[in-house]
Enzyme design. Structure first.
Site, PDB file in Angstrom:
ATOM      1  N   HIS A 167     -10.793   0.641  -1.005  1.00  0.00           N
ATOM      2  CA  HIS A 167      -9.800   1.575  -0.475  1.00  0.00           C
ATOM      3  C   HIS A 167      -8.628   1.755  -1.436  1.00  0.00           C
ATOM      4  O   HIS A 167      -8.295   0.861  -2.228  1.00  0.00           O
ATOM      5  CB  HIS A 167      -9.309   1.104   0.890  1.00  0.00           C
TER       6      HIS A 167
ATOM      7  N   GLU B 139      -5.433   1.719  -1.038  1.00  0.00           N
ATOM      8  CA  GLU B 139      -4.352   0.737  -0.929  1.00  0.00           C
ATOM      9  C   GLU B 139      -4.729  -0.560  -1.654  1.00  0.00           C
ATOM     10  O   GLU B 139      -3.914  -1.157  -2.352  1.00  0.00           O
ATOM     11  CB  GLU B 139      -4.078   0.407   0.550  1.00  0.00           C
TER      12      GLU B 139
HETATM   13 ZN   LIG Z   1      -8.401   0.388   4.010  1.00  0.00          ZN
END
Ligand SMILES: [Zn+2]
Ligand SMILES: [Zn+2]
Length: 151
Positions: free
Chosen positions: A70, A72
């Site tokens: 992901h 982040e």
């Molecule tokens: Zn995530």
């Protein structure tokens, strides 16, 4: 011409990063900011050196693409790789982070999460943020700055 605000500047950066996503199930971008300076950025993508979903198709297990890291996480790991402290930092994300990313954000010492769009906002993530004192705020992107929608 009006000067772009800090919020819009960092949020636009996350939307620009989202356009680099290699998994099109959800194109997400994240920008980590400390003292009004961008220290890292990330988008949804495969591990470095591996094939991309956009070329090979997604690797789906239980309804989730497991190939990608992901946005982040990628931004946080960039800080780990290059030795930038995330203590007390802020993160700007195009979508409300998933539960695992929320936990990683908390554990990395990030104190503020700005997100442009709600995305399956997990009640436990919201509870955790409240419990440990991480401030969250929705900052919608002003499309006069970036017209390309990563959708
Ligand atoms: Zn995530
Ligand atoms: Zn994928």
């Amino acid at each position: 011409m009006e000067r772009i605000s800090w919020h819009q500047y960092f949020m636009a950066q996350s939307h620009l990063l989202a356009l680099r996503s290699t998994c099109q199930r959800l194109m997400v971008g994240a920008t980590i900011v400390r003292d009004k300076r961008i220290i890292a950025g990330g988008y949804n993508g495969s591990v470095s050196g591996s094939v991309h979903c956009i070329d090979e198709g997604c690797y789906v297990i239980d309804g989730h693409c497991v190939r990608t890291i992901h946005a982040e996480m990628n931004a946080l790991l960039q800080c780990a790789k290059f030795g930038a402290s995330t203590e007390g930092a802020e993160i700007y994300v195009t979508h409300f982070p998933c539960l695992n990313c929320c936990k990683a954000i908390i554990q990395a010492g990030i104190k503020t999460v700005y997100y442009a769009e709600d995305y399956k906002n997990h009640p436990y993530a919201i509870e955790l943020f409240k419990e440990v004192g991480v401030y969250t705020e929705k900052v919608e992107l002003d499309h006069t700055y970036i017209s390309l929608k990563p959708e």
